[in-house]
Design an enzyme around this catalytic site. Structure first.
Site, short mmCIF file in Angstrom:
data_model
loop_
_atom_site.label_atom_id
_atom_site.label_comp_id
_atom_site.label_asym_id
_atom_site.label_seq_id
_atom_site.Cartn_x
_atom_site.Cartn_y
_atom_site.Cartn_z
N THR A 185 0.85 -1.18 0.00
CA THR A 185 0.00 0.00 0.00
C THR A 185 0.89 1.24 0.00
O THR A 185 2.10 1.15 0.20
CB THR A 185 -0.91 0.01 1.24
N GLU A 328 -5.62 -4.19 -1.53
CA GLU A 328 -6.08 -5.33 -0.75
C GLU A 328 -7.16 -6.16 -1.43
O GLU A 328 -7.46 -7.27 -0.99
CB GLU A 328 -6.61 -4.85 0.61
N LYS A 437 -6.77 11.89 -2.34
CA LYS A 437 -6.45 11.08 -3.50
C LYS A 437 -6.13 11.98 -4.68
O LYS A 437 -7.01 12.64 -5.23
CB LYS A 437 -7.58 10.12 -3.85
N TRP A 442 -2.78 7.96 -2.98
CA TRP A 442 -3.17 8.49 -1.68
C TRP A 442 -2.09 9.39 -1.10
O TRP A 442 -0.90 9.12 -1.20
CB TRP A 442 -3.44 7.34 -0.71
#
Length: 538
Positions: A185, A328, A437, A442
């Site tokens: 991530t 994810e 975003k 992010w």
């Protein structure tokens, strides 16, 4: 009683016979400055065998993590297959992350070898140079003349592959739960977290992309994944292409918008995938091009502006469609319902800009309070934390506590605040945590705020999202200054330079006398956004 079906694991090597036989003539096309390079699936498979043999010859462990810093190219596609099909783990790394994050990611993953595009060497070599764990750095030629460091660990990709051409690798992965891929991530609320895919989840995800009421990828398609192969596996398109024989058109190392538009016409693209920012920059270059082959253009990484979708409809005859997913979730998790779906009306173009409904095999729920299992009703109005469950969804982060980011009954906490209508259509209305975003990536407002208040002139800081036509959102730094101090946007940017990734740095500041607070003393960003909007309109 058990069924009596053949016991064949859902693994990526099961896809390779199709490349050799029924899809042998499907192609992989990569764009370079010198022009397109095209290769059939059969020719590609021969190189995949050779690459796997080369990994064996280098003594790379049977289950090693293999890092890649690479563009959307033929050679990266070869790595997508050779690494997991030989039982190893493909670890795609986003070179755009901050150096300290890349360093942490490589150490956390335990990578043994790294494949690096030559044009990325200057960015990632300082990290690789100090890594004691990485035994080999394989340089992939992307047509640039960037200097190659003088280091005994450095090898040449094409020389490795060419030396092993003509020999087959006995691809076999017996356990479908064997890890196949690793992606981290963006680390917006702390250190990046590793999502470890297995063969079963990867194969199932490829199948989900072929569902008729989803993305409907098929053999006749020419797929154009502009979304990076180092960013959540190009949304799974490479593996879906292998499974059903679609041709892949890859943008290569240069993604100037005018070149992307030209490639869409040249290769007769049928389905494209990119973040909204990319489609925004491509839009001015569509006029006069024959794009009649296009049947679907998918947006991710943020809401699709209705005006942009309408522009594409008017210019090439196809609306932009929205999708939603996360690292994810492999990542595709939703599809956009078409105009004739239940609850949809042909004149509701705004619905095309929403994420849509969950793909088959996935379950969604909204809960309140966040992190709980108290499910809310699906009425399209009630908002709660969006949670996801299914066979293509992560169940735990690599090297993290099993409960971090997951509920007590195993559902993924997405961090998004959403509604679900009676038909299951998702609308993302806010974020549980204050994230921004920008261009599909992010940005952590909390991390920026912590850095800003370390400046002696700044008493308080709040970073909020500001709408941006090109990037979707950009961070705006709202600052309360210490008495007698002043600050400009340039001074703020200079202070943050080198502390975070450059694209995190706010473009502008708003100096305010105070920040609105809640009853518990926390900064109210809702009130802050409202007050700034009122001031702008005054």
């Amino acid at each position: 009683m058990h069924g009596l079906m053949q016991d064949r694991p859902l693994t990526l090597p099961q896809l390779l016979p199709g490349m050799e036989r029924q899809y042998a003539d499907s192609r992989v096309i990569t764009s370079y400055d010198t022009g397109p390079v095209s290769m059939t699936f059969l020719e590609t498979l021969e190189r995949v065998h050779a690459l796997a043999r080369a990994l064996d010859g280098l003594g790379v462990s049977a289950d090693a993590r293999v890092a890649t810093f690479a563009w959307n190219t033929q050679r990266h596609f070869e790595l997508y297959l050779a690494v997991p099909c030989s039982g190893r783990v493909l670890h795609t790394v986003n070179h755009r992350l901050f150096a300290e994050q890349i360093d942490y990611i490589l150490r956390d993953a335990g990578d043994e070898v790294a494949f690096v595009e030559r044009s990325m060497l200057a960015t990632v070599w300082p990290v690789l140079e100090r890594s004691a764990a990485i035994r080999h750095v394989v340089v992939v030629n992307d047509g640039t003349a960037a200097p190659v460091p003088d280091d005994p660990r450095i090898l040449d990709y094409d020389q490795l592959v060419d030396a092993s051409l003509g020999s087959e690798h006995p691809f076999a992965v017996d356990d479908e739960r064997t890890a196949s891929g690793l992606c981290y991530t963006s680390g917006t609320t702390g250190l990046p977290k590793g999502v470890l895919y297995d063969h079963r989840s990867t194969v199932l995800h490829a199948l989900l992309l072929q569902v008729a009421d989803g993305y409907a990828i098929r053999r006749q398609d020419v797929l154009f994944p502009i979304v990076p192969m180092f960013h959540v596996n190009a949304w799974g398109y490479p593996y879906a292409a292998v499974m059903c024989g679609s041709t892949l058109s890859l943008p290569g190392p240069v993604t100037a918008p005018e070149r992307l538009a030209a490639q869409m016409e040249r290769d007769r693209i049928t389905l494209g995938a990119a973040v909204t920012t990319v489609w925004t920059t491509v839009a001015p270059h569509l006029e006069g091009k024959d794009l009649s082959s296009v049947r679907s253009l998918i947006c991710g990484g943020g809401k699709v502006p209705t005006s942009l979708s309408e522009h594409y409809k008017a210019t090439i005859g196809v609306h932009l469609s929205s999708g939603w997913g996360m690292t994810e979730t492999s990542p595709a998790a939703t599809y956009v319902a078409q105009a004739d779906a239940p609850g949809m009306a042909p004149d509701r173009i705004d619905l095309m800009s929403r994420p849509g409904s969950s793909l088959p095999l996935l379950q969604f729920r909204i809960v309140d309070p966040p992190g709980s299992t108290s499910e809310l009703k699906w009425d399209g109005d009630t908002a709660g934390e969006l949670q996801v469950y299914g066979p293509t969804v992560a169940g735990q982060y690599l090297n993290r506590d099993a409960t971090e980011g997951f509920t007590e009954d195993g559902w993924l906490r997405t961090g998004d605040l959403a509604t679900l209508d009676p038909h299951g259509a998702v609308t993302i209305v806010d974020r549980v945590k204050d994230l921004i975003k920008s261009g599909g990536e992010w940005i952590s407002s909390a991390d920026l705020e912590n850095l800003l208040v370390s400046h002696p002139a700044i008493a308080e800081a709040a970073v909020i999202a500001q709408d941006d036509e090109r990037w979707g959102e950009r961070p705006l730094a709202c600052l309360v200054l210490e008495p007698g101090h002043a600050m400009t946007a340039v001074e703020m940017r200079n202070f943050l330079d080198g502390k975070v990734a450059k694209w995190w740095i706010p473009d502008d500041i708003a100096v305010v006398t105070s920040l609105p607070k809640t009853g518990t003393g926390k900064i109210s960003k809702l009130q802050l956004r409202t007050s700034l909007a009122v001031a702008a309109d005054a």
